[in-house]
Design an enzyme around this catalytic site. Sequence first.
Site, PDB file in Angstrom:
ATOM      1  N   GLN A 192       2.411  -2.802   8.847  1.00 23.04           N
ATOM      2  CA  GLN A 192       1.252  -2.004   8.427  1.00 23.04           C
ATOM      3  C   GLN A 192       1.115  -0.825   9.391  1.00 23.04           C
ATOM      4  O   GLN A 192       1.020  -1.001  10.606  1.00 23.04           O
ATOM      5  CB  GLN A 192       0.005  -2.900   8.444  1.00 23.04           C
ATOM      6  CG  GLN A 192      -1.247  -2.273   7.900  1.00 23.04           C
ATOM      7  CD  GLN A 192      -1.275  -2.208   6.373  1.00 23.04           C
ATOM      8  OE1 GLN A 192      -0.294  -2.533   5.693  1.00 23.04           O
ATOM      9  NE2 GLN A 192      -2.387  -1.762   5.823  1.00 23.04           N
TER      10      GLN A 192
ATOM     11  N   GLU B 148      -0.884  -6.731   9.085  1.00 23.22           N
ATOM     12  CA  GLU B 148      -2.129  -6.061   8.718  1.00 23.22           C
ATOM     13  C   GLU B 148      -3.301  -6.778   9.405  1.00 23.22           C
ATOM     14  O   GLU B 148      -4.203  -6.156   9.934  1.00 23.22           O
ATOM     15  CB  GLU B 148      -2.258  -6.146   7.186  1.00 23.22           C
ATOM     16  CG  GLU B 148      -3.392  -5.358   6.585  1.00 23.22           C
ATOM     17  CD  GLU B 148      -3.458  -5.567   5.073  1.00 23.22           C
ATOM     18  OE1 GLU B 148      -2.662  -6.365   4.518  1.00 23.22           O
ATOM     19  OE2 GLU B 148      -4.320  -4.938   4.441  1.00 23.22           O
TER      20      GLU B 148
ATOM     21  N   ASP C  65     -13.286  -4.561   2.605  1.00 22.41           N
ATOM     22  CA  ASP C  65     -13.476  -4.862   1.187  1.00 22.41           C
ATOM     23  C   ASP C  65     -14.255  -6.134   0.837  1.00 22.41           C
ATOM     24  O   ASP C  65     -15.256  -6.094   0.170  1.00 22.41           O
ATOM     25  CB  ASP C  65     -12.106  -4.941   0.499  1.00 22.41           C
ATOM     26  CG  ASP C  65     -11.221  -3.755   0.846  1.00 22.41           C
ATOM     27  OD1 ASP C  65     -11.620  -2.922   1.660  1.00 22.41           O
ATOM     28  OD2 ASP C  65     -10.120  -3.683   0.293  1.00 22.41           O
TER      29      ASP C  65
ATOM     30  N   TYR D 184       0.846  -1.224   0.000  1.00 17.07           N
ATOM     31  CA  TYR D 184       0.000   0.000   0.000  1.00 17.07           C
ATOM     32  C   TYR D 184       0.871   1.261   0.000  1.00 17.07           C
ATOM     33  O   TYR D 184       0.980   1.944   1.030  1.00 17.07           O
ATOM     34  CB  TYR D 184      -0.892   0.017   1.241  1.00 17.07           C
ATOM     35  CG  TYR D 184      -1.750  -1.210   1.415  1.00 17.07           C
ATOM     36  CD1 TYR D 184      -2.837  -1.454   0.574  1.00 17.07           C
ATOM     37  CD2 TYR D 184      -1.484  -2.128   2.434  1.00 17.07           C
ATOM     38  CE1 TYR D 184      -3.632  -2.583   0.737  1.00 17.07           C
ATOM     39  CE2 TYR D 184      -2.283  -3.256   2.602  1.00 17.07           C
ATOM     40  CZ  TYR D 184      -3.342  -3.477   1.749  1.00 17.07           C
ATOM     41  OH  TYR D 184      -4.127  -4.585   1.921  1.00 17.07           O
TER      42      TYR D 184
ATOM     43  N   TRP E  14      -4.054   6.143   2.520  1.00 12.67           N
ATOM     44  CA  TRP E  14      -5.474   5.756   2.573  1.00 12.67           C
ATOM     45  C   TRP E  14      -6.155   6.622   3.623  1.00 12.67           C
ATOM     46  O   TRP E  14      -5.575   6.925   4.682  1.00 12.67           O
ATOM     47  CB  TRP E  14      -5.622   4.279   2.946  1.00 12.67           C
ATOM     48  CG  TRP E  14      -5.786   3.380   1.764  1.00 12.67           C
ATOM     49  CD1 TRP E  14      -6.950   2.858   1.318  1.00 12.67           C
ATOM     50  CD2 TRP E  14      -4.768   2.916   0.867  1.00 12.67           C
ATOM     51  NE1 TRP E  14      -6.726   2.093   0.192  1.00 12.67           N
ATOM     52  CE2 TRP E  14      -5.403   2.120  -0.107  1.00 12.67           C
ATOM     53  CE3 TRP E  14      -3.390   3.114   0.769  1.00 12.67           C
ATOM     54  CZ2 TRP E  14      -4.714   1.502  -1.145  1.00 12.67           C
ATOM     55  CZ3 TRP E  14      -2.698   2.505  -0.253  1.00 12.67           C
ATOM     56  CH2 TRP E  14      -3.347   1.720  -1.200  1.00 12.67           C
ATOM     57  N   SER E  15      -7.404   6.979   3.319  1.00 12.76           N
ATOM     58  CA  SER E  15      -8.099   7.978   4.130  1.00 12.76           C
ATOM     59  C   SER E  15      -8.278   7.578   5.596  1.00 12.76           C
ATOM     60  O   SER E  15      -7.900   8.311   6.508  1.00 12.76           O
ATOM     61  CB  SER E  15      -9.445   8.250   3.471  1.00 12.76           C
ATOM     62  OG  SER E  15     -10.210   9.129   4.213  1.00 12.76           O
ATOM     63  N   TRP E  16      -8.884   6.386   5.843  1.00 14.11           N
ATOM     64  CA  TRP E  16      -9.112   6.092   7.260  1.00 14.11           C
ATOM     65  C   TRP E  16      -7.848   5.594   7.933  1.00 14.11           C
ATOM     66  O   TRP E  16      -7.658   5.799   9.122  1.00 14.11           O
ATOM     67  CB  TRP E  16     -10.351   5.229   7.494  1.00 14.11           C
ATOM     68  CG  TRP E  16     -10.369   3.760   7.190  1.00 14.11           C
ATOM     69  CD1 TRP E  16      -9.686   3.083   6.230  1.00 14.11           C
ATOM     70  CD2 TRP E  16     -11.173   2.777   7.874  1.00 14.11           C
ATOM     71  NE1 TRP E  16     -10.029   1.751   6.250  1.00 14.11           N
ATOM     72  CE2 TRP E  16     -10.935   1.522   7.254  1.00 14.11           C
ATOM     73  CE3 TRP E  16     -12.076   2.810   8.926  1.00 14.11           C
ATOM     74  CZ2 TRP E  16     -11.561   0.340   7.667  1.00 14.11           C
ATOM     75  CZ3 TRP E  16     -12.702   1.630   9.329  1.00 14.11           C
ATOM     76  CH2 TRP E  16     -12.436   0.421   8.708  1.00 14.11           C
ATOM     77  N   ASP E  17      -6.922   4.988   7.154  1.00 16.85           N
ATOM     78  CA  ASP E  17      -5.622   4.633   7.735  1.00 16.85           C
ATOM     79  C   ASP E  17      -4.942   5.889   8.266  1.00 16.85           C
ATOM     80  O   ASP E  17      -4.399   5.902   9.380  1.00 16.85           O
ATOM     81  CB  ASP E  17      -4.687   4.006   6.689  1.00 16.85           C
ATOM     82  CG  ASP E  17      -5.218   2.712   6.094  1.00 16.85           C
ATOM     83  OD1 ASP E  17      -6.349   2.719   5.587  1.00 16.85           O
ATOM     84  OD2 ASP E  17      -4.500   1.699   6.138  1.00 16.85           O
TER      85      ASP E  17
HETATM   86  C1  2M8 Z   1      -7.438  -2.488   2.169  1.00 16.43           C
HETATM   87  O1  2M8 Z   1      -8.052  -1.997   0.978  1.00 16.43           O
HETATM   88  C2  2M8 Z   1      -7.359  -1.684  -0.239  1.00 16.43           C
HETATM   89  C3  2M8 Z   1      -8.352  -1.035  -1.185  1.00 16.43           C
HETATM   90  O2  2M8 Z   1      -8.804   0.168  -0.644  1.00 16.43           O
HETATM   91  C4  2M8 Z   1      -6.755  -2.888  -0.938  1.00 16.43           C
HETATM   92  O3  2M8 Z   1      -7.015  -4.038  -0.557  1.00 16.43           O
HETATM   93  O4  2M8 Z   1      -6.006  -2.672  -1.897  1.00 16.43           O
HETATM   94  C5  2M8 Z   1      -8.510  -2.438   3.284  1.00 16.43           C
HETATM   95  O5  2M8 Z   1      -8.118  -3.175   4.409  1.00 16.43           O
HETATM   96  C6  2M8 Z   1      -8.790  -0.993   3.688  1.00 16.43           C
HETATM   97  O6  2M8 Z   1      -9.652  -0.948   4.791  1.00 16.43           O
HETATM   98  C7  2M8 Z   1      -7.505  -0.246   4.012  1.00 16.43           C
HETATM   99  O7  2M8 Z   1      -7.794   1.107   4.233  1.00 16.43           O
HETATM  100  C8  2M8 Z   1      -6.454  -0.389   2.899  1.00 16.43           C
HETATM  101  C9  2M8 Z   1      -5.082   0.163   3.301  1.00 16.43           C
HETATM  102  O8  2M8 Z   1      -4.692  -0.348   4.553  1.00 16.43           O
HETATM  103  O9  2M8 Z   1      -6.281  -1.768   2.538  1.00 16.43           O
END
Ligand code: 2M8
Length: 421
Positions: free
Chosen positions: A409, A394, A160, A18, A22-25
């Site tokens: 993570q 994660e 997801d 990642y 990411w917004s809520w992260d």
């Molecule tokens: C996960 O989601 C992303 C897509 O947004 C992915 O799988 O690629 C989810 O766990 C989501 O809740 C989280 O914000 C993101 C980044 O940790 O990963």
Amino acid sequence: MLRDNDLGHMIKAGPSLYPHQWSWDAAFVAIGLAQLSVPRAIAELRTVLAGQWRTGMLPHIIFSDEPGYFPDFDDWGTAVAPALPAGVHSSGICQPPVHAIALELVLQQARRCGGEDLQVAEEFAAEALRRLTRWHEWLSTARGYADVVEIHHGWESGMDNSPRWDEVYAGVKVSRRLEFARMDLNHADASERPSDEEYQRYITLIEQMKSVQFDDVRVKEVLDFRVTDVFMAAILVLAAESLTRIAEDLGQADVATTERARAERTRAGVLATIDPVTGLCRDFDINAQRWLSTESMGGFAAVLMGGDDAETQRQREILLGERWCGHPEMAFPLPPSVSLDSPQLRPREYWRGPVWPVMNWLFAWTALRSGHREDALAWRLAGLDQLRDLSFGEYYEPRTNETLGSPQQSWSAMAAIDWLT
Ligand code: 2M8
């Protein structure tokens, strides 16, 4: 670890899987960052808010320049959206609104530190208030449905591939198979990630949004995925309550009144979804006009909001009981994303069973907030125990505590920082 994931203006959600914000992260991470540096926590929130769309939406990903993630900015095609502000590289959907909660906790830490930290935090709060109110307003209007919140993609829920959404995804018509490379599988084992079939549907939904330039009104006519999300709505209740208190402190009585009313209305909306048989909250499939009763962590929205109503107490007992945290086979008495007794359980597969440190933190924090200190302490101690090997996974296999998904993570580290400070 957070320093390693830090790109300066944003912390990557994970080092390789990642590589963006990411917004809520980011909101969760800011809560931990505040313990280390209040200005750095504010910088994180500032980046989130700078990505705000003209409509008020806070997008779910703000892209860095790092390669290696699919779908990236070009794959999303949000450049065609009139609501995308100039210079912002983002996705075209949102995630749960943890941001005002984060701002309140950053402000609390700034008060403890005093001096320049407090000054900087108060200045930022005054600036952020308007943007956060617009964000909440967008959720209650463009996305308001039956006094809860409507979502347009499983990614918006943050959970997801939770079985919560299986019935809705079954209705997503993949009219032509799409060609794309699953970059996530370069960094995590396929058995721990959503399937290719699921990804076909995920990307089909993006294509549907793109066909109407991500327009809030027209998108509802073309999307195969329209469903209310009670867990997200419960987070909106908590966030609106946080924003109410922030506004009161800043002497913004009108904002406080609006946010208090939003919290009350949404709280009632969430409670109205409770299934009288199971006691859990339910999502509602808008296109099919039917309740979704699949059992998952999302059903505990009332526990999350807190309150003394009988429904909340009943949910708390279920969550602590033998089907969930108290299941005798659980490695730690923590909330799994799906019950070990559920026929839908897949204990290594992402949001279909594993235990998520960030969710442990969220449940522990809300328990503390609603006066259940013993629950909060138990989850905190077990949650720290789970992270003892410092891999900061994660998610974790619920029976064996095997580390799954992305190691290092960011939001898993945040939980440890907040619990230890
Ligand atoms: C996960 O989601 C992303 C897509 O947004 C992915 O799988 O690629 C989810 O766990 C989501 O809740 C989280 O914000 C993101 C980044 O940790 O990963």
